[in-house]
Design an enzyme around this catalytic site. Structure first.
Site, PDB file in Angstrom:
ATOM      1  N   GLU A 421       0.825  -1.213   0.000  1.00  0.00           N
ATOM      2  CA  GLU A 421       0.000   0.000   0.000  1.00  0.00           C
ATOM      3  C   GLU A 421       0.855   1.256   0.000  1.00  0.00           C
ATOM      4  OE1 GLU A 421      -3.106  -0.050   2.921  1.00  0.00           O
ATOM      5  OE2 GLU A 421      -4.051  -1.804   2.023  1.00  0.00           O
ATOM      6  N   GLU A 497      -4.511  -8.702   0.660  1.00  0.00           N
ATOM      7  CA  GLU A 497      -5.172  -8.555   1.966  1.00  0.00           C
ATOM      8  C   GLU A 497      -6.668  -8.690   1.744  1.00  0.00           C
ATOM      9  OE1 GLU A 497      -4.118  -5.156   4.449  1.00  0.00           O
ATOM     10  OE2 GLU A 497      -2.047  -5.336   3.752  1.00  0.00           O
TER      11      GLU A 497
END
Ligand code: GAL
Length: 830
Positions: A421, A497
């Site tokens: 991220e 995720e």
């Protein structure tokens, strides 16, 4: 010379030369920044005596004023920064720590090369030997070593290490101190370079495998290099011998043919060893052993292939801490975690978001678990004020390089992740750091895929970041997999995720609303829904960017080209108590297993979907809900059986099945729609059997499982618990070795041995005999009792105790809670 090879021993020698001396005992520690502490003759008598691995912060009291962070979580749609407590665990990891130890060397050692190796030091390590500055390493998760030979004198030497953690340095609990192994590695001046072997297996057939070795030797002069490959049984399978002349550095490449190779695979993790010996004048002067596996991996458009078999990732993310024990790495605790994960059906781990302890990868090799080794959570643009972005420009190349050099012989490692991220996504990576890091990896290893975890799917796709890595990871995007495939047909990807529903063990909130009981984007600090810090537990409460596990299953069943998923997370961890950043909680809520290693209900959901060998029949809630007497509740059952029937005090609520949807109803119309959120009843019913309106009455609830033919194949019962009657203390293992950590589960039970799930009283713990008390916990993220003091409130009837053995013999453990007490002496230290 006769070689006897013990594969297990080799694993623990790992890829280090034979003369590795662990420096674990006799360290002195202080949190005070003494100016002269680096000097040899500094008096450290008054410092604490500690052993390594050591985490200086975990033993301290929780306090929500520690490391309050002012941050804006863009992922959450926030547009203004907000104060967050507990993000790094509400423990005092910030500050300075000094460590000192003595190290004796003989005059002959000084003829050798002596390297000081840290498996990881949290963080900003500065290392001194006998008052001399040796080097530094800011990144807390990376292994590093220094050649200290020139600073040593015969006799006593003093090693001093200064560490410093800054506030807002992390988004989770990083730990503090020398939390991983420290060792000294002694070699001849001519030796195999540390991390200087790279074994790969480019050709594999049933009949034979080609094993390629790239080897780097440092030193001088003429020598013979002998390489021997040993089978998992310790038999020589191939051997080579070569005369070489070394002038500073020499690289060698060799191929070996191994007949009838035993493949490394998830169920059969066969490990070979490659032993390199360097001889001068007929004498062995250095040996170096590289454990490796023979296995093939391929990354195709329709999936990931291991040994030519499509394998879907049934994965979990793992942070590095061990809950109440903190970040200090204990291999038996990692084994404990992995056993539980395998029981759940896990076949892969994403080490989020930084390189793990080296032994963790040894264990993945041994247990047959695939691994993603991840380097960074930040590049140049930070997420927290003092995070890795401060180090990126100076250190990223070295940190990434060292991660790969250290870990590229592990058969378990299948992908290198260059980031999670990363904020550069939002600016479309103007400096093209994605290519920069990707290229670094490729110069060191082309046998594995590069990857990164993207949360801003659109930006990552449009900017080309997602297609720069070999295989893209997407975080929390089950609604758009089909659209990604449509628009980017050549992109290979997986879900790095998933999930994001919140729960604590055995806590249920009523009424249960499946369609609306969720937080909305931009409101992650809105904790009004369940202000006591115990979310709903029907997988119907999630962080704004998250969603229920059912949604991911549904999307992946429909989009079967997605490589699989990595649930956020396998275990709960210290820090990031989303959404309770309001001086309420200090650890996370996401995982199917709580922070002390006990299953929440969703453990059985994953088990029922993933573990092909398990027969699962689990239902919830528990059956001690006095406030719900006479009221309707939903009963949810996770099972591998075809059908199930619920009986409450003998009354049947009918036989039901799961109701799979052919096309999940939540699929987004277009790729821009990344939003997730929520659990609908339809999603739940696809992966669980649900009785929606069951009138709760105390007594017993029984679920009977049936096969396709309608034959009864299993039964599970939950009973309303009676008055607390006794305490049970159960050790998780029958024996342990001296120095290891063992875990006990403590349960308060009624006369009939039912766990008293409403029991939340304190207990006092005493440990004697062959062990000492280490820590305890109960799985409640709001519990702020000190983790290292022998007092613990039981949470919904249970708690967990960690002890550390220090002698041979029996361990005695006693607990007292109100008028109950109990002792256990069954665990023997060998
Ligand atoms: C992701 C992030 C993880 C963790 C998770 C919680 O955005 O990559 O580190 O913060 O959210 O849901």
């Amino acid at each position: 010379m006769k070689y006897i090879i013990y594969p297990i021993v080799f694993l623990w020698l790992s890829i280090l030369p034979a003369q590795e001396i662990e420096l674990l005992k006799n360290w002195k520690f202080t949190n005070y920044d003494y100016g002269g502490a680096f000097q040899k003759d500094f008096n450290d008598e008054n410092w604490d005596s500690v052993t390594i691995p050591h985490d200086w912060a975990v033993k301290e009291d929780f306090n929500f004023t520690h490391d309050i962070q002012l941050t804006m979580v863009i992922q959450d749609g926030e547009t203004k920064p907000k104060y967050r407590t507990g993000r790094t665990g509400a423990l005092p990891y910030v500050g300075i720590g000094w460590y000192r130890t003595n190290y004796e060397v003989s005059a002959s050692d000084l003829e050798q090369k002596v390297q000081l190796m840290f498996d990881g030091a949290m963080s900003n390590a500065k290392v001194y030997v006998n008052g001399n500055y040796v080097g530094e390493r800011p990144f807390g998760y990376i292994s590093f070593y220094f050649d200290i030979t020139k600073h040593l004198t015969p006799d006593n030497n003093v090693i001093a290490v200064r560490l410093e953690n800054f506030s807002s340095q992390s988004r989770w609990y990083p730990g503090a101190g020398l939390y991983r192994k420290v060792s000294v590695v002694k070699t001849n001046k001519t030796h195999v370079k540390t991390w200087g072997t790279f074994v790969s297996t480019p050709v594999i057939t049933k009949k034979s495998a080609t094993v390629n070795l790239d080897l780097e030797i440092l030193g001088e002069g003429n020598c013979t290099v002998v390489n021997e490959v040993f089978t998992p049984q310790g038999v020589i399978a191939a051997k080579s011998s070569k005369e070489i002349k070394i002038d500073g550095e020499q690289k060698i490449s060799e191929d070996f043919k191994i007949k009838k190779p035993k493949l490394w695979d998830i169920k059969t993790p066969h490990l070979y060893n490659l032993k390199t010996s360097i001889l001068k004048e007929g004498k062995i002067i250095d040996t170096y052993t590289t454990p490796f596996g023979i296995r093939s991996i391929r990354f195709e458009l329709d999936g990931f292939y291991l040994n030519d078999r499509k394998v879907r990732f049934k994965g979990v993310n793992m942070h590095h801490d061990f809950g109440p024990v903190g970040a200090a790495f204990h291999k038996e605790l990692f084994v404990r975690q992995m056993k539980k994960m395998k029981e759940m059906g896990v076949n892969s781990i994403r080490f989020s978001h930084n390189p793990p302890a080296p032994e963790a990868l040894d264990i993945c090799d041994e247990m047959g678990i695939l691994a993603i080794d991840e380097a960074f959570d930040e590049w140049q643009i930070g997420k927290v004020l003092n995070g890795y972005s401060k180090q990126f420009d100076l250190w990223a190349k070295k940190d990434l390089t060292d991660m790969i050099l250290r870990d590229r012989n592990h058969p378990s490692v299948i992908m290198w992740s260059i980031g999670n991220e990363i904020m550069e996504q939002y600016q479309k990576d103007p400096n093209d750091i994605t290519s920069y890091l990707n290229d670094i990896v490729k110069t060191l290893d082309t046998t594995r895929a590069t990857t990164a975890g993207f949360n801003s799917a659109n930006n990552a796709l449009q900017s080309g970041m997602a297609s720069t890595v070999d295989v893209a990871g997407f975080n929390y995007k089950p609604g758009i997999y089909h659209k990604i495939r449509e628009h980017y047909p050549n992109l290979k990807f997986y879900a790095s995720e998933t999930g994001g529903s919140l729960s604590t063990r055995n806590s249920y909130k009523f009424p249960v609303n499946f369609d609306t009981a969720q937080t909305k984007r931009g409101t992650s600090l809105n904790t009004e829904l369940y202000p006591d810090g115990q979310p709903g537990n029907y997988e119907n409460t999630n962080v704004p960017w998250g969603y229920s596990p059912y949604k991911e299953f549904a999307s992946q069943d429909y989009n079967d080209f997605v490589y699989g998923e990595f649930v956020w997370t396998g275990y709960d961890y210290l820090g990031e108590p989303s959404p309770y950043h309001t001086a309420k909680s200090r650890s996370s809520y996401f995982a199917p297993v709580d922070m002390v290693g006990m299953e929440k209900d969703k453990f059985y959901l994953y088990q029922s979907e993933w573990n092909e060998e398990a027969e699962v029949l689990h239902f919830y809630p528990h059956w001690t809900l006095p406030e719900m007497k006479g009221k309707e509740i939903p009963v949810v059952c996770y099972t591998t059986y075809e059908k199930a029937e619920l009986f409450v005090n003998g009354k049947s609520y009918g036989i039901k099945t799961k109701q799979k949807q052919e096309v999940p109803e939540f699929l987004a119309e277009n790729i821009e729609k990344e939003a997730s959120g929520g659990t609908t009843l339809a999603q739940l019913k696809a992966y669980a059997i649900v009785w929606e309106n069951v009138v709760y009455e105390p007594g017993e609830a029984v679920v009977v499982g049936y096969d396709k033919k309608g034959e009864k194949v299993g039964q599970t019962k939950r009973v309303t618990s009676g008055e607390p009657h006794s305490i049970k203390i159960e050790s998780e293992v029958p024996t342990l070795n001296k120095g290891e950590v063992a875990v006990y589960i403590v349960s308060v039970v009624d006369k009939e041995d039912n766990i008293c799930v409403l029991y939340n009283e304190n207990m006092h713990i005493e440990v004697n005999g062959a062990a000492t008390f280490l820590a305890s916990g109960n799985g409640d993220p709001t519990n702020v009792q000190n983790l290292s003091k022998p007092e613990r409130r039981l949470f919904n009837g249970q708690a967990v105790i960690f002890v550390k053995s220090n002698n041979e013999g029996a361990i005695g453990i006693s607990v007292k809670s109100k008028n109950l007490n109990s002792t256990n002496t069954s665990l023997i230290v060998k």
